[in-house]
Write an enzyme that holds these catalytic residues in place. Structure first.
Site, PDB file in Angstrom:
ATOM      1  N   GLY A 157       0.842  -1.207   0.000  1.00 24.82           N
ATOM      2  CA  GLY A 157       0.000   0.000   0.000  1.00 24.82           C
ATOM      3  C   GLY A 157       0.868   1.243   0.000  1.00 24.82           C
ATOM      4  NE  ARG A 158      -3.004   6.297   1.255  1.00 23.95           N
ATOM      5  CZ  ARG A 158      -3.961   5.502   1.714  1.00 23.95           C
ATOM      6  NH1 ARG A 158      -3.679   4.553   2.583  1.00 23.95           N
ATOM      7  NH2 ARG A 158      -5.207   5.670   1.326  1.00 23.95           N
ATOM      8  CB  ILE A 159       3.463   2.622   4.679  1.00 27.59           C
ATOM      9  CG1 ILE A 159       2.613   3.782   5.240  1.00 27.59           C
ATOM     10  CG2 ILE A 159       4.775   2.507   5.453  1.00 27.59           C
ATOM     11  CD1 ILE A 159       2.079   3.576   6.651  1.00 27.59           C
ATOM     12  CB  THR A 238       6.849   0.257  10.829  1.00 32.03           C
ATOM     13  OG1 THR A 238       6.726  -0.102   9.446  1.00 32.03           O
ATOM     14  CG2 THR A 238       8.298   0.453  11.187  1.00 32.03           C
ATOM     15  CB  ALA A 239       2.293  -3.083   9.980  1.00 35.88           C
ATOM     16  NE  ARG A 240      -2.495  -0.509  14.399  1.00 35.76           N
ATOM     17  CZ  ARG A 240      -2.018   0.670  13.993  1.00 35.76           C
ATOM     18  NH1 ARG A 240      -0.721   0.814  13.769  1.00 35.76           N
ATOM     19  NH2 ARG A 240      -2.826   1.701  13.842  1.00 35.76           N
ATOM     20  CD  GLU A 269       1.908  -0.780  20.269  1.00 33.37           C
ATOM     21  OE1 GLU A 269       1.252   0.286  20.233  1.00 33.37           O
ATOM     22  OE2 GLU A 269       2.389  -1.289  19.262  1.00 33.37           O
ATOM     23  CG  HIS A 289       2.892   2.424  17.804  1.00 29.54           C
ATOM     24  ND1 HIS A 289       1.763   1.643  17.938  1.00 29.54           N
ATOM     25  CD2 HIS A 289       2.788   2.987  16.575  1.00 29.54           C
ATOM     26  CE1 HIS A 289       1.025   1.728  16.846  1.00 29.54           C
ATOM     27  NE2 HIS A 289       1.630   2.544  15.997  1.00 29.54           N
ATOM     28  CB  ILE A 290       8.044   6.666  17.799  1.00 33.34           C
ATOM     29  CG1 ILE A 290       9.305   5.793  17.606  1.00 33.34           C
ATOM     30  CG2 ILE A 290       7.702   6.790  19.278  1.00 33.34           C
ATOM     31  CD1 ILE A 290      10.587   6.451  18.104  1.00 33.34           C
ATOM     32  CB  ALA A 291       6.777   4.214  12.471  1.00 32.24           C
TER      33      ALA A 291
HETATM   34  C1  GLV Z   1       0.002   4.469  13.501  1.00 32.51           C
HETATM   35  O1  GLV Z   1       0.287   3.349  13.848  1.00 32.51           O
HETATM   36  C2  GLV Z   1      -1.189   4.796  12.790  1.00 32.51           C
HETATM   37  O2  GLV Z   1      -2.018   3.916  12.526  1.00 32.51           O
HETATM   38  O3  GLV Z   1      -1.369   5.977  12.481  1.00 32.51           O
END
Ligand code: GLV
Length: 339
Positions: A157-159, A238-240, A269, A289-291
């Site tokens: 997807g986007r990321i 970096t997703a979930r 978390e 969780h700071i991406a």
């Molecule tokens: C971050 O994890 C978001 O979903 O924005």
């Protein structure tokens, strides 16, 4: 018409609250932490709009307590914390903040990838811990090369595609797996090669996860799948958190099934003190969780979350709507609270 009532579950970076205050009565949770569910339930009663974070579980119980609610605007790109089907059934519009955090998140996935490959956090501990006794040594803290290696992306997807775009500068072979194949032109432009999931895992030196959390992707990466990866490979998430089975990953790292992992997201978390990954500090980088956490992205997210919410209250199509079917239950004209 009186001004609509809105509850915001946490103070946001400017200009989020300021935008809302122009046309709504706004109540903001002033605590630094997420409000407990009972508090959300109490606060949403009588509210027209709710602006929430990914740490707020917005389920049927919350919606039931809010008979006037017409919009739930999430300050996030993920919306697995919201029962979207329930919201749709009730004609509640759900919005999110895609796009504005894509680059920040892709940058961070790369930061994790480079750090775990080149042992950056370990090197920092080495210096601070007084272990650096020899000025320079041919084999000190040797890492893995990134340039020219194979990157596997789960979810294009986007990321995921922003991560792939960055890989072009590193001359990488980029494989991807997704349920939906993107257009051929995009595959060509980003130099992407499709592979079934197991093949991506087998062939890649780095596997980076960019799928949303759904019932299908929960524990998508478990011990068995990790065993398909090379013993020299690294996993980046970096997703979930729940896309990866934590116990399976810890076992795979302990047994040397893969070389390392770098995770920004976790099944729980904040991470629980007995999480086995905490003990594997040289094989696993853990971030809280700071991406998406750049000043620019977080402020844009606040603006977009407020804009989405207000659009619905004006009876207009919000720029980032998750559930278009909500219109079948409550047309936008019936959600209008701002003249
Ligand atoms: C971050 O994890 C978001 O979903 O924005």
């Amino acid at each position: 018409m009186n001004k609509p009532e809105v509850y915001v579950t946490r103070a946001l970076p400017p200009p989020g609250i300021e935008i809302l205050k122009e046309c709504c009565n706004v109540e903001v949770n002033r605590s630094e932490d997420a409000p407990p569910k009972e508090e959300i339930i109490k606060k949403v009663a009588g509210k027209d709009g709710l602006l929430c974070l990914l740490t707020d579980k917005i389920d049927r119980e919350v919606m039931e307590a809010a008979p006037k609610l017409v919009v739930i605007s999430s300050y996030s790109v993920g919306y697995d914390h919201i029962d979207v089907a329930e919201a749709t059934k009730r004609g509640i519009y759900v919005t999110y903040t895609p796009g504005v955090l894509t680059d920040a998140t892709a940058d961070f996935a790369w930061a994790l990838m480079m750090s775990i490959a080149r042992r950056v956090t370990e090197a920092d501990r080495y210096v601070r811990g007084g272990k650096w006794k020899i000025a320079w040594a041919p084999t000190m803290l040797l890492g893995a090369a990134v340039y020219g290696k194979t990157l596997g992306i789960l979810g294009i997807g986007r990321i995921g595609s922003a991560v792939a775009k960055r890989a072009m500068g590193f001359n990488m072979k980029v494989l991807y797996y997704d349920e939906v194949r993107p257009p051929k032109e995009m595959e060509e432009e980003l130099n992407l090669q499709y592979r079934p999931l197991d093949e991506v895992l087998k062939e890649s030196d780095f596997v980076s996860i960019h799928v949303p959390l759904t019932e299908k992707t929960r524990h998508l990466i478990n011990y068995e799948r990790l065993k398909l990866m090379k013993p020299t490979a690294f996993l980046i998430n970096t997703a979930r958190g729940a896309v990866v089975d934590t116990k399976g990953l810890a076992r795979a790292l302990e047994e040397g099934v893969i070389a390392g992992a770098a995770l920004d997201v976790h099944e729980r978390e904040p991470i629980e003190p007995n999480n086995p990954l905490l003990k594997l500090e040289d094989k696993c980088i853990l971030a809280p969780h700071i991406a998406s956490g750049t000043v620019e992205a977080r402020s844009k997210m606040a603006e977009i979350a407020a804009t989405n919410l207000i659009a619905v209250l004006k009876g207009e199509m919000p720029p980032n709507l998750v559930n278009p079917d909500a219109q079948k239950v409550r047309p936008l004209s019936k959600a209008k609270r701002i003249p």
